[in-house]
Design a protein around this motif. Structure first.
Motif, PDB file in Angstrom:
ATOM      1  N   ARG A   1       0.738  -1.160   0.079  1.00  0.00           N
ATOM      2  CA  ARG A   1      -0.035  -0.098  -0.070  1.00  0.00           C
ATOM      3  C   ARG A   1       0.803   1.308   0.174  1.00  0.00           C
ATOM      4  N   PHE A   2       1.915   1.187   0.650  1.00  0.00           N
ATOM      5  CA  PHE A   2       2.982   2.332   0.604  1.00  0.00           C
ATOM      6  C   PHE A   2       3.102   2.902  -0.801  1.00  0.00           C
ATOM      7  N   TRP A   3       3.071   2.293  -1.950  1.00  0.00           N
ATOM      8  CA  TRP A   3       3.175   2.866  -3.208  1.00  0.00           C
ATOM      9  C   TRP A   3       2.184   3.516  -3.933  1.00  0.00           C
ATOM     10  N   HIS A   4       0.996   3.030  -3.419  1.00  0.00           N
ATOM     11  CA  HIS A   4      -0.228   3.392  -4.103  1.00  0.00           C
ATOM     12  C   HIS A   4      -1.150   4.463  -3.153  1.00  0.00           C
ATOM     13  N   THR A   5      -0.429   5.227  -2.404  1.00  0.00           N
ATOM     14  CA  THR A   5      -1.143   6.229  -1.615  1.00  0.00           C
ATOM     15  C   THR A   5       0.042   7.311  -1.332  1.00  0.00           C
ATOM     16  N   GLY A   6      -0.678   8.323  -1.133  1.00  0.00           N
ATOM     17  CA  GLY A   6       0.079   9.578  -1.058  1.00  0.00           C
ATOM     18  C   GLY A   6       0.609  10.237  -2.247  1.00  0.00           C
ATOM     19  N   ASP A   7       1.765  10.789  -2.172  1.00  0.00           N
ATOM     20  CA  ASP A   7       2.397  11.573  -3.445  1.00  0.00           C
ATOM     21  C   ASP A   7       3.699  10.915  -3.834  1.00  0.00           C
ATOM     22  N   ALA A   8       4.946  11.537  -3.642  1.00  0.00           N
ATOM     23  CA  ALA A   8       6.337  11.132  -4.203  1.00  0.00           C
ATOM     24  C   ALA A   8       6.797   9.975  -3.214  1.00  0.00           C
ATOM     25  N   LYS A   9       7.358   8.814  -3.796  1.00  0.00           N
ATOM     26  CA  LYS A   9       8.032   7.756  -2.882  1.00  0.00           C
ATOM     27  C   LYS A   9       9.382   7.609  -3.474  1.00  0.00           C
ATOM     28  N   LEU A  10      10.266   7.301  -2.451  1.00  0.00           N
ATOM     29  CA  LEU A  10      11.784   7.233  -2.999  1.00  0.00           C
ATOM     30  C   LEU A  10      12.218   5.962  -2.051  1.00  0.00           C
ATOM     31  N   VAL A  11      12.978   5.258  -2.724  1.00  0.00           N
ATOM     32  CA  VAL A  11      13.685   3.970  -2.235  1.00  0.00           C
ATOM     33  C   VAL A  11      15.217   4.101  -2.396  1.00  0.00           C
ATOM     34  N   TYR A  12      15.902   3.839  -1.056  1.00  0.00           N
ATOM     35  CA  TYR A  12      17.322   3.713  -1.208  1.00  0.00           C
ATOM     36  C   TYR A  12      17.808   2.087  -0.926  1.00  0.00           C
ATOM     37  N   THR A  13      18.534   1.984  -2.221  1.00  0.00           N
ATOM     38  CA  THR A  13      19.148   0.649  -2.200  1.00  0.00           C
ATOM     39  C   THR A  13      20.613   0.617  -2.512  1.00  0.00           C
ATOM     40  N   THR A  14      21.001  -0.629  -2.921  1.00  0.00           N
ATOM     41  CA  THR A  14      22.514  -0.537  -3.499  1.00  0.00           C
ATOM     42  C   THR A  14      22.573  -0.771  -4.748  1.00  0.00           C
ATOM     43  N   GLN A  15      23.755  -0.522  -5.391  1.00  0.00           N
ATOM     44  CA  GLN A  15      23.991  -0.379  -6.623  1.00  0.00           C
ATOM     45  C   GLN A  15      23.527  -1.900  -7.353  1.00  0.00           C
ATOM     46  N   ALA A  16      23.903  -2.973  -6.732  1.00  0.00           N
ATOM     47  CA  ALA A  16      23.636  -4.338  -7.371  1.00  0.00           C
ATOM     48  C   ALA A  16      21.979  -4.526  -7.381  1.00  0.00           C
ATOM     49  N   ALA A  17      21.242  -4.043  -6.450  1.00  0.00           N
ATOM     50  CA  ALA A  17      19.753  -4.224  -6.181  1.00  0.00           C
ATOM     51  C   ALA A  17      19.098  -3.219  -7.005  1.00  0.00           C
TER      52      ALA A  17
END
Length: 230
Positions: A101-117
């Protein structure tokens, strides 16, 4: 010379039982707060530029992480802000389902991850969130630097225990708002507010208390984690 950007003010927010648990071990979410405290948290969210939650909490609780009050959303818009703060998460593995649900509600979303993932996560979350690669590891200092460059001045971190532990162990939290609920969980496998870690100053360091007050049947404690009592 390159412009130096200020890291955001980091506010940790959590609710725990008297014996230090964020939840019990059952499949259902344990409600630790009360309506008055939920409204207090909603007001805190409305005053922030970004809200951060760890990937484990996303998978376990499937939160929306929103400002629920229409009046507070309207006040944000009147101030020239989006109605909802930026929603942020971090995942070294990239194991984040697009159905959350995190992705489908509210406005902008940002994910921090590794270069590999990052490549796999960008494909999975195409159109749902921006994916930012921080390198071989997801380091909180680099994350805060990037948020500062994006104009985030106030960041609210809402868990879970591993994320709170990391912010406190690395001395990156400016404020801790901890609610204690009148419950005893008593289960060894229930998640705790923080995990074992080499916290700055060790077990004898006393943090400075900023405030203590009741909110209905819970107690709100505000601390300055970077400061000690004389």
């Amino acid at each position: 010379m390159p412009t130096r950007h200020t890291r955001p003010y980091v506010l940790l927010s959590a609710a725990m039982s008297i014996d230090g648990h964020l939840d019990d071990a059952s499949p259902d979410r344990l409600l630790l707060s009360n309506p008055a405290d939920f409204d207090r948290v909603d007001e805190l969210r409305a005053g922030c530029d970004a809200l951060l939650v760890g990937s484990s909490t996303l998978r376990a609780d499937n939160p929306r992480l929103l400002v629920n009050s229409p009046a507070r959303r309207a006040a944000r818009q009147a101030a020239g802000l989006p109605p909802y703060p930026l929603k942020v998460t971090l995942s070294a593995s990239g194991d984040l389902a697009p159905a959350l649900r995190f992705w489908h509600t509210g406005d902008a979303k940002l994910v921090y991850t590794t270069q590999a993932a990052a490549p796999g996560l960008r494909a999975a979350l195409d159109g749902l969130a921006e994916v930012a690669a921080l390198g071989a590891r997801v380091e909180l200092g680099a994350l805060l630097d990037d948020l500062g460059r994006r104009g985030v001045r106030r960041l609210m971190v809402e868990g879970g225990g591993s994320v709170h532990t990391q912010f406190l162990a690395e001395s990156l939290a400016d404020e801790l708002q901890l609610v204690v609920a009148p419950l005893l969980v008593g289960q060894a496998d229930a998640p705790r507010f923080v995990n074992p870690a080499p916290f700055p100053g060790g077990s004898t360091r006393r943090l400075r208390l900023l405030e203590a007050r009741t909110v209905g049947d819970v107690v709100l404690l505000r601390y300055a984690p970077k400061e000690s009592t004389p």
